[in-house]
Write a protein that holds these residues in place. Structure first.
Motif, PDB file in Angstrom:
ATOM      1  N   LEU A  26      -5.148 -15.758  -3.192  1.00 55.54           N
ATOM      2  CA  LEU A  26      -4.323 -14.977  -2.005  1.00 55.54           C
ATOM      3  C   LEU A  26      -4.398 -13.776  -2.495  1.00 55.54           C
ATOM      4  O   LEU A  26      -4.397 -12.787  -1.687  1.00 55.54           O
ATOM      5  CB  LEU A  26      -2.983 -15.653  -1.674  1.00 55.54           C
ATOM      6  N   HIS A  27      -3.745 -13.611  -4.076  1.00 55.39           N
ATOM      7  CA  HIS A  27      -3.487 -12.403  -4.596  1.00 55.39           C
ATOM      8  C   HIS A  27      -4.631 -11.695  -4.634  1.00 55.39           C
ATOM      9  O   HIS A  27      -4.775 -10.221  -4.335  1.00 55.39           O
ATOM     10  CB  HIS A  27      -2.922 -12.593  -6.025  1.00 55.39           C
ATOM     11  N   ASP A  28      -5.897 -11.969  -4.899  1.00 58.70           N
ATOM     12  CA  ASP A  28      -7.296 -11.692  -4.946  1.00 58.70           C
ATOM     13  C   ASP A  28      -7.598 -11.123  -3.707  1.00 58.70           C
ATOM     14  O   ASP A  28      -8.231  -9.775  -3.578  1.00 58.70           O
ATOM     15  CB  ASP A  28      -8.246 -12.494  -5.432  1.00 58.70           C
ATOM     16  N   MET A  29      -7.385 -11.661  -2.547  1.00 53.97           N
ATOM     17  CA  MET A  29      -7.578 -11.188  -1.416  1.00 53.97           C
ATOM     18  C   MET A  29      -6.753  -9.994  -0.933  1.00 53.97           C
ATOM     19  O   MET A  29      -7.524  -9.103  -0.296  1.00 53.97           O
ATOM     20  CB  MET A  29      -7.366 -12.326  -0.341  1.00 53.97           C
ATOM     21  N   ALA A  30      -5.523 -10.047  -1.083  1.00 51.72           N
ATOM     22  CA  ALA A  30      -4.550  -8.936  -0.983  1.00 51.72           C
ATOM     23  C   ALA A  30      -5.056  -7.553  -1.720  1.00 51.72           C
ATOM     24  O   ALA A  30      -5.040  -6.473  -1.209  1.00 51.72           O
ATOM     25  CB  ALA A  30      -3.421  -9.303  -1.199  1.00 51.72           C
ATOM     26  N   LEU A  31      -5.424  -8.008  -3.020  1.00 55.45           N
ATOM     27  CA  LEU A  31      -5.761  -6.751  -3.876  1.00 55.45           C
ATOM     28  C   LEU A  31      -7.045  -6.115  -3.482  1.00 55.45           C
ATOM     29  O   LEU A  31      -7.107  -4.910  -3.287  1.00 55.45           O
ATOM     30  CB  LEU A  31      -6.278  -7.190  -5.473  1.00 55.45           C
ATOM     31  N   GLY A  32      -7.846  -7.029  -2.702  1.00 54.30           N
ATOM     32  CA  GLY A  32      -9.063  -6.273  -2.206  1.00 54.30           C
ATOM     33  C   GLY A  32      -8.978  -5.291  -0.944  1.00 54.30           C
ATOM     34  O   GLY A  32      -9.580  -4.552  -0.599  1.00 54.30           O
ATOM     35  N   LYS A  33      -7.798  -5.626  -0.467  1.00 54.07           N
ATOM     36  CA  LYS A  33      -7.372  -4.889   0.732  1.00 54.07           C
ATOM     37  C   LYS A  33      -6.461  -3.532   0.524  1.00 54.07           C
ATOM     38  O   LYS A  33      -6.105  -2.833   1.276  1.00 54.07           O
ATOM     39  CB  LYS A  33      -6.659  -5.571   1.649  1.00 54.07           C
ATOM     40  N   LEU A  34      -5.889  -3.392  -0.788  1.00 50.79           N
ATOM     41  CA  LEU A  34      -5.316  -2.231  -1.075  1.00 50.79           C
ATOM     42  C   LEU A  34      -5.904  -1.149  -1.449  1.00 50.79           C
ATOM     43  O   LEU A  34      -7.261  -1.101  -1.980  1.00 50.79           O
ATOM     44  CB  LEU A  34      -4.488  -2.670  -2.505  1.00 50.79           C
ATOM     45  N   ASN A  35      -5.427   0.022  -1.410  1.00 48.15           N
ATOM     46  CA  ASN A  35      -5.947   1.099  -1.264  1.00 48.15           C
ATOM     47  C   ASN A  35      -5.407   1.833  -2.943  1.00 48.15           C
ATOM     48  O   ASN A  35      -4.195   2.132  -2.802  1.00 48.15           O
ATOM     49  CB  ASN A  35      -5.837   2.301  -0.510  1.00 48.15           C
ATOM     50  N   ILE A  36      -5.971   1.602  -4.001  1.00 46.74           N
ATOM     51  CA  ILE A  36      -5.558   1.611  -5.318  1.00 46.74           C
ATOM     52  C   ILE A  36      -5.535   3.171  -5.498  1.00 46.74           C
ATOM     53  O   ILE A  36      -6.776   3.818  -5.797  1.00 46.74           O
ATOM     54  CB  ILE A  36      -6.140   1.012  -6.232  1.00 46.74           C
ATOM     55  N   PRO A  37      -4.672   3.887  -5.876  1.00 46.96           N
ATOM     56  CA  PRO A  37      -4.498   5.351  -6.085  1.00 46.96           C
ATOM     57  C   PRO A  37      -5.265   5.461  -7.579  1.00 46.96           C
ATOM     58  O   PRO A  37      -5.304   4.504  -8.551  1.00 46.96           O
ATOM     59  CB  PRO A  37      -3.130   5.550  -6.277  1.00 46.96           C
ATOM     60  N   LYS A  38      -5.698   6.502  -7.787  1.00 47.82           N
ATOM     61  CA  LYS A  38      -6.694   6.931  -9.231  1.00 47.82           C
ATOM     62  C   LYS A  38      -5.698   6.760 -10.285  1.00 47.82           C
ATOM     63  O   LYS A  38      -6.281   6.272 -11.464  1.00 47.82           O
ATOM     64  CB  LYS A  38      -7.232   8.294  -9.060  1.00 47.82           C
ATOM     65  N   ASN A  39      -4.338   7.084 -10.462  1.00 47.01           N
ATOM     66  CA  ASN A  39      -3.584   6.790 -11.617  1.00 47.01           C
ATOM     67  C   ASN A  39      -3.002   5.540 -11.532  1.00 47.01           C
ATOM     68  O   ASN A  39      -1.782   5.544 -12.215  1.00 47.01           O
ATOM     69  CB  ASN A  39      -2.733   8.022 -11.398  1.00 47.01           C
ATOM     70  N   ASN A  95       0.868  -1.152   0.070  1.00 48.05           N
ATOM     71  CA  ASN A  95       0.066   0.075   0.125  1.00 48.05           C
ATOM     72  C   ASN A  95       1.017   1.276  -0.050  1.00 48.05           C
ATOM     73  O   ASN A  95       0.726   2.140  -0.781  1.00 48.05           O
ATOM     74  CB  ASN A  95      -1.061   0.127   1.208  1.00 48.05           C
ATOM     75  N   ASP A  96       1.797   1.298   0.935  1.00 45.32           N
ATOM     76  CA  ASP A  96       2.826   2.443   1.039  1.00 45.32           C
ATOM     77  C   ASP A  96       3.697   2.573  -0.475  1.00 45.32           C
ATOM     78  O   ASP A  96       3.684   3.813  -0.807  1.00 45.32           O
ATOM     79  CB  ASP A  96       3.601   2.246   2.156  1.00 45.32           C
ATOM     80  N   ILE A  97       3.858   1.456  -0.807  1.00 44.83           N
ATOM     81  CA  ILE A  97       5.030   1.482  -2.102  1.00 44.83           C
ATOM     82  C   ILE A  97       4.001   2.191  -3.258  1.00 44.83           C
ATOM     83  O   ILE A  97       4.525   2.946  -3.816  1.00 44.83           O
ATOM     84  CB  ILE A  97       5.642   0.315  -2.430  1.00 44.83           C
ATOM     85  N   LEU A  98       2.935   1.252  -3.360  1.00 44.14           N
ATOM     86  CA  LEU A  98       1.846   1.954  -4.599  1.00 44.14           C
ATOM     87  C   LEU A  98       1.664   3.547  -4.504  1.00 44.14           C
ATOM     88  O   LEU A  98       1.897   4.266  -5.500  1.00 44.14           O
ATOM     89  CB  LEU A  98       0.933   0.950  -4.455  1.00 44.14           C
ATOM     90  N   SER A  99       1.384   4.004  -3.315  1.00 42.87           N
ATOM     91  CA  SER A  99       1.053   5.069  -3.082  1.00 42.87           C
ATOM     92  C   SER A  99       2.301   6.229  -3.272  1.00 42.87           C
ATOM     93  O   SER A  99       2.107   7.185  -4.000  1.00 42.87           O
ATOM     94  CB  SER A  99       0.581   5.367  -1.618  1.00 42.87           C
ATOM     95  N   ASP A 100       3.546   5.716  -2.910  1.00 45.99           N
ATOM     96  CA  ASP A 100       4.674   6.271  -3.123  1.00 45.99           C
ATOM     97  C   ASP A 100       5.071   6.500  -4.515  1.00 45.99           C
ATOM     98  O   ASP A 100       5.182   7.720  -5.031  1.00 45.99           O
ATOM     99  CB  ASP A 100       5.859   5.716  -2.224  1.00 45.99           C
ATOM    100  N   ILE A 101       5.142   5.537  -5.184  1.00 45.47           N
ATOM    101  CA  ILE A 101       5.338   5.378  -6.691  1.00 45.47           C
ATOM    102  C   ILE A 101       4.211   6.414  -7.590  1.00 45.47           C
ATOM    103  O   ILE A 101       4.460   7.046  -8.255  1.00 45.47           O
ATOM    104  CB  ILE A 101       5.479   4.177  -7.317  1.00 45.47           C
ATOM    105  N   ALA A 102       2.901   6.219  -7.150  1.00 46.35           N
ATOM    106  CA  ALA A 102       1.835   6.901  -7.949  1.00 46.35           C
ATOM    107  C   ALA A 102       2.054   8.567  -7.739  1.00 46.35           C
ATOM    108  O   ALA A 102       1.593   9.158  -8.654  1.00 46.35           O
ATOM    109  CB  ALA A 102       0.423   6.337  -7.155  1.00 46.35           C
ATOM    110  N   ASP A 103       2.637   8.918  -6.513  1.00 40.77           N
ATOM    111  CA  ASP A 103       2.792  10.304  -6.361  1.00 40.77           C
ATOM    112  C   ASP A 103       3.968  10.775  -7.082  1.00 40.77           C
ATOM    113  O   ASP A 103       4.011  12.050  -7.211  1.00 40.77           O
ATOM    114  CB  ASP A 103       3.071  10.631  -4.712  1.00 40.77           C
ATOM    115  N   GLN A 104       4.869   9.951  -7.732  1.00 37.41           N
ATOM    116  CA  GLN A 104       5.850  10.416  -8.380  1.00 37.41           C
ATOM    117  C   GLN A 104       6.018  10.310  -9.899  1.00 37.41           C
ATOM    118  O   GLN A 104       7.315  10.489 -10.584  1.00 37.41           O
ATOM    119  CB  GLN A 104       7.338   9.495  -7.870  1.00 37.41           C
ATOM    120  N   THR A 105       4.907   9.725 -10.363  1.00 39.58           N
ATOM    121  CA  THR A 105       4.925   9.607 -11.770  1.00 39.58           C
ATOM    122  C   THR A 105       3.400   9.803 -12.289  1.00 39.58           C
ATOM    123  O   THR A 105       2.239   9.959 -11.433  1.00 39.58           O
ATOM    124  CB  THR A 105       5.380   8.063 -11.947  1.00 39.58           C
ATOM    125  N   GLU A 106       3.274   9.829 -13.378  1.00 37.74           N
ATOM    126  CA  GLU A 106       1.598  10.342 -14.171  1.00 37.74           C
ATOM    127  C   GLU A 106       1.040   8.929 -14.064  1.00 37.74           C
ATOM    128  O   GLU A 106      -0.398   9.132 -13.754  1.00 37.74           O
ATOM    129  CB  GLU A 106       1.996  10.782 -15.392  1.00 37.74           C
TER     130      GLU A 106
END
Length: 613
Positions: free
Chosen positions: A550-563, A500-511
């Motif tokens: 297991l992947h699907d369960m984890a994806l359901g708990k991620l906060n996916i940024p809009k980009n 969650n933290d990594i995805l948010s971090d990368i999304a903040d630094q790229t389009e």
């Protein structure tokens, strides 16, 4: 040296541990400590032989080597020859060629180096390597080559006292190497002599420093040693760094039994233990190929059948091969007359012929021949070049584009197998491939074999280069999870939080970020399996999808940024079924889950959105 029933009984325990572990790890998760027990025993016996010869001033290094070769090689050569014969009728081109290569490495006592070098991410599973267990014989032989020379030099120059001290110093240094490298370079530490030598040197110390204990204390030490071995076999697991500090437990247990010198113990001196002890070397040799045969063909009830076959084969090998009386009196000037050398030459020659002829394709005809040839071509087919750029301390594969814009592909091997498509169809972006096979981007994921820092420390690359887009993969989310269910649940939760933290971090630094989900996977996709069992039917897509629960369960708990956009390769590569053969009979995958370059180029159109301006 006088025959000791307790040592023979120790061999029985050690081989029983190893055999049970290999046939069913769940029954004895630490059974692999049997190899460590063997190493300590070997160090004890070899120290006794070498120092005894030195003290009587009649040590011949050549005669020592020859006696060891006479002891080890005949049964090993016969094993290799027998399986080469069996394999001619049973094995695919892939398996037969691999057997020939491994036979040469085993007979030359180089198999530990071979398995160390081939234990990379794309290496065949351990259960597919018919002679994997011979790595320990190679380690022992390398010890035999060096040990008597070192002992002889120190003894003759500095005397017995310094020789004994040198054993302690050597043990201490090797043990430190073991602790350090078991954590940082676990594969090398497992297979190579420098991190194993301390186990054999501990046996040597047991010989040169015999403790003066009364009989009651010795009996207690003997029982405690056996108990500690049993505790080790149940408590230790393959998830531990090995041979690290925990290896002290079975090794010290063996040391206790050796110094206690109990010749009448009912634990080690009974008819079962003595028979298994006598046959232990041959049982060890035969059991692993039998384990592998059960794996190759998914044989049922193989635990009991396989163990029985291992014991019978070991007993026969002992009586008809090991017990042959080979001369140790051949002089060095006539080394070519030594039986082990005479026996090994034709077997090595046959192996060379098999390798040169790619597993001897003439054994097959028609469709089977073509399928085998296609499989042989497929397993080595992966197009991912060596790094050609070093940026901010990272190894990068760089593809130059026509613009100033950059795109980052980051992840493990399922990012790597997209390279042929991107290389062929991208011309706009400067593409940076930042990868490490067998890894996941979250710092909580640890690969036991190598470091994942190249991708886990991605931030320094993002600080150095501005990326317009980032493409990453979720495939390796479940890689190397602990076997313990409770610990695994905690690890999964930690990876979700980290991601969650990594995805948010990368999304903040790229389009824009593209997250690739699971690729088609399963043993049915592996060309090795297809040519073994002859399964050609396509795989129902629901079977593939179910492997990602297991992947699907984890994806359901991620906060996916809009980009962030999710791309599911299975939706593009499969219909109601997933095919693993093309219409013209070519394998689409190199193993159970990685696309071959030609198939990547033809099928990964879902990546166009990532590389289009």
């Amino acid at each position: 040296m006088k025959f000791r029933t307790d040592i023979n009984g120790l061999r029985a325990l050690a081989v029983a541990f190893v055999v049970i572990f290999h046939f069913d790890e769940s029954l004895l998760q630490g059974g692999f400590v049997g190899v460590d027990i063997f190493f300590v025993i070997s160090g004890f016996l070899m120290t006794g032989i070498v120092l005894g010869k030195l003290e009587s001033n009649n040590l011949s290094i050549w005669q020592f080597y020859l006696s060891r070769a006479n002891r080890i090689l005949p049964a090993l050569i016969f094993l290799c020859a027998a399986w080469l014969f069996i394999g001619y009728f049973l094995f695919s081109l892939i398996d037969y060629k691999a057997l020939a290569k491994d036979s040469i490495a085993s007979i030359l006592f180089l198999s530990n180096f071979s398995y160390w070098k081939t234990s990379g991410y794309f290496a065949a599973a351990a259960n597919e390597k018919l002679l994997l267990h011979t790595w320990s014989l190679s380690v022992e032989w390398q010890f035999y080559l060096i040990y008597p020379v070192v002992l002889a030099v120190i003894y003759r120059l500095l005397g017995l006292g310094i020789t004994k001290l040198a054993l302690i110093i050597g043990l201490f240094l090797s043990f430190l190497f073991s602790i350090y490298f078991s954590e940082s370079h676990s594969v090398a530490s497992y297979f190579l002599l420098p991190t194993r030598a301390w186990e054999m040197l501990l046996g040597g110390i047991a010989f040169v420093y015999p403790l003066s204990l009364n009989e009651n204390v010795k009996r207690i030490a003997h029982v405690v040693g056996v108990i500690l071995m049993l505790v080790s076999s149940f408590m230790i697991s393959s998830e531990m760094a090995w041979p690290g500090y925990m290896a002290l437990l079975p090794c010290f247990a063996t040391y206790l039994v050796l110094i206690s010198n109990q010749q009448c113990s009912p634990i080690t001196n009974n008819i079962v233990a003595q028979c298994l002890g006598k046959w232990s070397y041959s049982i060890y040799l035969w059991h692993w190929p039998i384990v592998t045969l059960g794996y190759y063909y998914s044989l049922e009830n193989w635990f009991l059948i396989g163990i029985l076959l291992s014991i019978v084969a070991g007993a026969l090998s002992y009586h008809f091969i090991e017990s042959a009386n080979l001369s140790n009196k051949i002089p060095l000037t006539r080394f070519y007359k030594a039986k082990p050398i005479i026996l090994s030459i034709p077997v090595i020659a046959v192996c060379a012929f098999i390798i040169a002829n790619n597993g001897v394709a003439t054994r097959f005809s028609g469709e089977q021949r073509e399928l085998n040839l296609q499989a042989l071509e497929a397993i080595g087919d992966f197009d991912y070049p060596e790094p050609n750029l070093r940026v901010a301390g990272h190894d990068v594969r760089f593809i130059e584009g026509t613009s100033q814009d950059n795109i980052l592909f980051i992840g493990a091997s399922h990012i790597e197998h997209t390279y042929p498509f991107v290389k062929k169809y991208n011309d706009f972006y400067n593409v940076y491939y930042l990868t490490q096979g067998g890894c996941f981007i979250t710092p909580s994921m640890k690969n036991p074999k190598w470091s994942c820092k190249n991708i886990q420390n991605y931030q320094s690359l993002l600080e150095e280069v501005v990326f317009k887009k980032v493409v990453t993969s979720f495939y390796s989310f479940d890689s190397y999870l602990p076997k313990d269910e409770e610990v695994s649940v905690k690890e999964v939760q930690q990876r979700i939080e980290d991601y969650n933290d990594i995805l948010s971090d990368i999304a903040d630094q790229t389009e824009h970020v593209y997250l690739l989900l699971g690729d088609p996977r399963g043993p049915e996709f592996d060309p090795r399996r297809t040519v073994r069992v002859g399964t050609y039917a396509p795989i129902p897509v629901e079977d593939v999808v179910s492997s990602y629960e297991l992947h699907d369960m984890a994806l359901g708990k991620l906060n996916i940024p809009k980009n962030v956009s999710l791309i599911n390769p299975i939706e593009h590569l499969c219909t109601e079924v997933c095919e693993f053969l093309s219409d013209d009979g070519r394998f689409r995958y190199k193993d159970s889950n990685h696309a071959r370059p030609w198939f990547a180029e033809e099928s990964m159109n879902y990546l166009l959105t990532t590389i289009n301006p």
